[in-house]
Write an enzyme that holds these catalytic residues in place. Structure first.
Site, PDB file in Angstrom:
ATOM      1  N   LEU A  47       0.829  -1.204   0.000  1.00  0.00           N
ATOM      2  CA  LEU A  47       0.000   0.000   0.000  1.00  0.00           C
ATOM      3  C   LEU A  47       0.865   1.257   0.000  1.00  0.00           C
ATOM      4  CD1 LEU A  47      -2.670  -1.008   2.675  1.00  0.00           C
ATOM      5  CD2 LEU A  47      -2.987  -0.894   0.200  1.00  0.00           C
ATOM      6  N   ALA A  48       1.989   1.187   0.695  1.00  0.00           N
ATOM      7  CA  ALA A  48       2.923   2.309   0.762  1.00  0.00           C
ATOM      8  C   ALA A  48       4.288   1.752   1.147  1.00  0.00           C
ATOM      9  CB  ALA A  48       2.466   3.355   1.776  1.00  0.00           C
ATOM     10  N   ALA A  53       7.970   3.159   2.716  1.00  0.00           N
ATOM     11  CA  ALA A  53       8.779   4.233   3.285  1.00  0.00           C
ATOM     12  C   ALA A  53      10.189   3.710   3.536  1.00  0.00           C
ATOM     13  CB  ALA A  53       8.144   4.755   4.569  1.00  0.00           C
ATOM     14  N   SER A  54      11.014   4.560   4.092  1.00  0.00           N
ATOM     15  CA  SER A  54      12.418   4.190   4.268  1.00  0.00           C
ATOM     16  C   SER A  54      12.618   3.188   5.398  1.00  0.00           C
ATOM     17  CB  SER A  54      13.243   5.442   4.551  1.00  0.00           C
ATOM     18  OG  SER A  54      12.700   6.164   5.631  1.00  0.00           O
ATOM     19  N   VAL A  55      11.707   3.149   6.366  1.00  0.00           N
ATOM     20  CA  VAL A  55      11.840   2.213   7.489  1.00  0.00           C
ATOM     21  C   VAL A  55      11.059   0.930   7.242  1.00  0.00           C
ATOM     22  CG1 VAL A  55      11.284   1.865   9.930  1.00  0.00           C
ATOM     23  CG2 VAL A  55      12.323   4.012   9.175  1.00  0.00           C
ATOM     24  N   ALA A  56       9.853   1.037   6.693  1.00  0.00           N
ATOM     25  CA  ALA A  56       9.007  -0.144   6.531  1.00  0.00           C
ATOM     26  C   ALA A  56       8.061   0.086   5.367  1.00  0.00           C
ATOM     27  CB  ALA A  56       8.224  -0.411   7.815  1.00  0.00           C
ATOM     28  N   ASP A 110       3.289  13.334  15.939  1.00  0.00           N
ATOM     29  CA  ASP A 110       3.360  13.778  14.542  1.00  0.00           C
ATOM     30  C   ASP A 110       2.016  13.558  13.845  1.00  0.00           C
ATOM     31  OD1 ASP A 110       4.571  14.853  12.341  1.00  0.00           O
ATOM     32  OD2 ASP A 110       5.528  13.001  11.701  1.00  0.00           O
TER      33      ASP A 110
END
Length: 661
Positions: A229-230, A232-235, A390
């Site tokens: 689904l997405a 990112a740099s971590v997961a 955040d």
């Protein structure tokens, strides 16, 4: 064969002698030293000592009488022992214990050092490519006085952080919320950092899932989409369905990311120490503390079991407050590991791309949704103490009925009861326009320097209140930005948990305006504060608080009359006194005892040295041998004792300086 056996026995006897001698040296010094450096010192002293002593005092011939030879051997042993101790003291002064790794540690860390060196070179190339090298040295840089120059530098910094990788992107994102540290040109530019990354191939994701869950994917999921689904740099996250039909989202950590982040955090910590020592701006920003807080937050974000616990805690706080309209995904704890997180799939679309859905809800409903979100954040900050740090639009989903869902709870803030109370006092004082109360609350939240201009601080806060909280003012971001700049100007240190509060509020401003473009944050905050105060002043709330305070104070109140009677009786009969025990703390006693021991050793060493000089001056005295007198023997013995005692004092001094440094 016989020669080989004899050589082996000789080598073994030498090693054994050096070992015994090294243990004796460590014992005489009175300080635990490394066995390797002690053996090196003993071996060097054993090799050089006889030669040096023979140059000072020639050895007697071999046909000399037994007593003379024995005295010379004793003198040689003492001389070699002193030389070995002196070598150890010099080594400790030049290369303190623990400053160099041992051979086993060197071997284990060789690969890590090589990897870190390659990473260093890559970072330096990135820094040089974006023109940031000049800021790694020197103390004053003149080309940053105008806003366009600062914007150009901020743009170069953002691009360098993007090229640096996941850790540096995360660092830039955190810095983008620190308006107390950086000018607005930098915070605005760093806020544009993108945390996107190419998707991890499905076979690697599948291997990670099976390794972490300890079973095959088909044994857990009836369906798991191979397309994320997405990413990112971590997961990255995948949609799936459990065997019982529950719709879930599976968050899988990128392979190798933990080792990469650990290496980069070590590099960032080293760079922070260097910049804080060598540059003026690095010291003024408090880089070391900033990096420490960032490292702790990122370490939590990499452990998905922490995120699972955060989701349960936030959900429990929402239930306790009776909040409707905001949900948190429920984690499947039996399927959560440090690198895999399986949680309920929430309905809705990301708030950042939900403009059409929000318009369809109508202006009134959008205002209600924003009010609900603000009320939840205020309750998190002032009641439960655990809050989303955040809450940008990408971390919120909005459903067709306006229900919100909080996502990405890997990093949350936590506030103790005292900090919550001070935050509440600050918000209430700002809302009521009381600059004095706001000043007192702010000083309780920050690390106060030795000197604070409280009157000037109160005046500045009063100006902020008049400028941004009067009727008609809706620029909440500017109000918090002005407060940040005031904190930086007054050199007030913000603790990490308080900085997280400011970060959450600053991020919330943009999210609320995304929901309702005309939303008045300051007005809504004042209204929420009034509503909260009204709830706290209800008869039931007051009764509960009074009962709690009385229950806490009752044991003290019950003992108070009896203690007052004892004090009055003692004063009446002249028996009232105050007893203070000197050196009651064991640490104080150890310090004084150690200081006295060192002073005593120094005195004894100096006395023995002076006595040896006197004995040598009046030598030889009664003769022990035809050439050696009793005073020679006693003087040599006292000289050895004096040197040993002085070396013991020196080694403790050098070791203490190393520990304190």
């Amino acid at each position: 064969m016989v020669d080989f056996l004899g050589s082996s026995l000789t080598v073994a006897s030498v090693i054994f002698s050096v070992l015994i001698f090294a243990l004796l040296v460590r014992r005489l010094l009175g300080v635990r030293m490394g066995l390797l450096r002690t053996m090196v010192a003993a071996f060097v002293a054993g090799a050089l000592g006889p030669t040096v002593l023979q140059a000072i005092l020639p050895a007697p011939p071999q046909d000399q009488d037994f007593l003379t030879l024995g005295l010379y051997v004793a003198l040689l042993s003492g001389f070699v022992l002193i030389v070995a101790m002196a070598i150890l003291v010099v080594i400790e002064a030049l290369v303190p214990t623990g400053s160099l790794p041992g051979p086993l540690e060197l071997r284990r860390s060789a690969r890590a050092r090589l990897s870190r060196t390659r990473r260093y070179l890559h970072i330096l190339r990135v820094v040089a490519r974006h023109g940031l090298s000049r800021f790694l040295r020197g103390r004053v840089h003149r080309g940053l006085r105008t806003a366009p120059e600062r914007r150009d530098l901020a743009r170069s910094l953002r691009r360098a952080l993007e090229d640096g990788g996941v850790t540096f992107i995360k660092l830039g994102q955190q810095l983008s919320t620190r308006r107390d540290l950086l000018p607005p040109e930098f915070t605005s530019e760093l806020a544009a950092l993108q945390d996107d990354a190419p998707a991890v191939p499905w076979p690697q994701v599948r291997d990670m899932l099976e390794t972490e869950l300890g079973r095959g994917v088909e044994d857990v999921f009836s369906f798991l989409d191979s397309q994320p689904l997405a990413a990112a740099s971590v997961a990255q996250v995948h949609a799936g369905r459990l065997l019982d039909g529950s719709e879930v989202v599976v968050k899988v950590q990128r392979p190798g990311i933990s080792a990469e982040v650990e290496r980069d955090l070590d590099i960032i910590a080293r760079l922070a120490r260097t910049l804080a020592d060598r540059t003026e701006w690095g010291a003024s920003l408090g880089l070391q503390g900033l990096v420490d807080g960032f490292s702790e937050a990122l370490a939590e974000e990499l452990d998905f079991t922490i995120e699972s616990g955060n989701m349960r805690s936030v959900a429990a706080a929402l239930r306790a407050a009776g909040t409707d309209g905001i949900r948190v995904p429920t984690p499947h704890t039996d399927l959560c590991t440090p690198r895999v997180l399986v949680m309920e799939r929430m309905a809705g679309i990301p708030l950042g791309s939900a403009e059409e859905a929000l318009v369809a809800l109508g202006e009134e409903r959008r205002g209600e949704i924003a009010d609900t979100l603000l009320r939840v954040v205020i309750d998190q900050l002032l009641t439960s103490g655990i809050f989303h740090v955040d809450l940008h639009p990408g971390n919120l989903l909005v459903d067709t009925d306006g229900t919100l869902a909080m996502l990405d709870l890997g990093s949350v803030g936590r506030l103790g009861s005292v900090t919550r109370a001070n935050v509440g006092r600050l918000v209430a004082a700002l809302g009521s326009g009381d600059s004095q109360a706001a000043t007192d609350a702010l000083l309780e939240l920050v690390d106060r320097p030795e000197k604070v201009d409280e009157r000037g601080l109160e005046q500045e806060i009063g100006i902020i209140i008049l400028r941004f909280t009067t009727a008609g003012s809706t620029d909440g971001a500017a109000a918090f930005g002005a407060l940040f700049r005031l904190v930086a100007t007054q050199r007030l240190g913000i603790r990490p948990e308080v900085a997280a509060v400011f970060r959450a509020v600053a991020t919330l401003e943009g999210t609320l305006t995304t929901i309702d473009p005309g939303y008045d944050l300051l007005g809504a905050t004042r209204a929420a504060g009034v509503s909260r105060i009204a709830r706290e002043l209800t008869p039931e709330a007051v009764r509960t608080r009074v009962v709690h305070e009385v229950a806490t104070a009752l044991p003290i109140l019950r003992r108070l009359p009896r203690r007052m009677d004892r004090l009055a009786d003692a004063a009446e009969h002249g028996r009232l006194s105050v007893g203070v025990r000197l050196l009651a703390d064991p640490r104080d006693r150890r310090f004084v005892t150690g200081l006295w021991h060192q002073a005593l050793l120094a005195i004894l060493g100096a006395t023995a040295g002076l006595m040896s000089v006197v004995l040598f001056a009046v030598a030889p005295g009664p003769l022990v041998t035809p050439e050696i007198g009793v005073y020679h023997v006693l003087g040599s013995t006292l000289l050895c004792i004096s040197i040993i005692l002085v070396l013991r004092v020196l080694i403790v001094i050098f070791r203490r300086e190393t520990d304190e440094g």
